[in-house]
Scaffold this motif. Structure first.
Motif: not given
Length: 209
Positions: A135-160
């Motif tokens: 579950e995401a942190s509040p918008p713009g807050d990188f403490t905790g989980v931060g941005a799940p969608r940003w994490r997902q995109r970075a992971f998929y780029d690394a997979v490729k």
């Protein structure tokens, strides 16, 4: 993406339909384990790992210079550069990918410009991303989980990167195709005369090791 494909084909490359990415279950054990380790670096939810489904490659071409190889080309827009992409680039640095140094710099220096447009709503998180990365942190807050969608995109780029490092070239909207213009500028105002320089940039990003 269409502007990029048009410029490259006008300059002599043949666009073809990219093949599908292989399923996790079909990967050799070493690749499967490597991708799992990348997922763990970004604190992916363990129980969801086998359900990951990266999207397809952006573009694929046959080039006159190497007609026996299918060249995958990925165009990374501004939203691909942030702290999570930097972690993935660090984790795959041993691959020696030619875009890594520039991409590490973009990921560390250009994150702040994303927040006005990419720091809220579906661009910050969505149900799919939250399933895999929490579950995401509040918008713009990188403490905790931060941005799940940003994490997902970075992971998929690394997979490729992991699956196609020797037949893949990445370029970024932040790259310069000549002394005065970025790729972003070119794609917003396509100039056929710049297509050769763009091809040269892409060719310089192919990993031939």
């Amino acid at each position: 993406m269409r502007a990029l494909a048009a410029l490259l084909t006008e300059a002599g490359w043949t666009q073809v339909r990219p093949p599908r990415l292989p399923r996790l279950a079909d990967l050799p054990a070493a690749q499967h384990d490597r991708i799992r380790s990348l997922y763990e670096i970004l604190d992916g939810t363990p129980a969801q790992f086998d359900r990951i489904r990266p999207g397809g490659w952006d573009l694929a071409f046959i080039t006159p210079e190497d007609p026996h190889r299918l060249l995958h080309v990925e165009l990374d827009e501004e939203q691909h550069f942030n702290r999570y992409r930097a972690r993935m680039l660090d984790a795959t640095e041993e691959l020696g990918l030619p875009w890594t140094p520039a991409y590490q710099s973009y990921s560390r220096d250009r994150e702040a410009r994303l927040l006005p447009g990419w720091g809220t709503g579906q661009r910050w998180t969505n149900p799919s991303a939250a399933r895999f990365f929490g579950e995401a942190s509040p918008p713009g807050d990188f403490t905790g989980v931060g941005a799940p969608r940003w994490r997902q995109r970075a992971f998929y780029d690394a997979v490729k990167d992991t699956l196609t490092s020797r037949s893949l070239a990445r370029i970024s909207v932040h790259d310069s195709h000549d002394a005065d213009n970025t790729v972003e500028t070119l794609l917003r105002r396509p100039e056929p005369s710049a297509a050769r320089a763009l091809q040269s940039l892409i060719t310089s990003r192919v990993h031939d090791a």
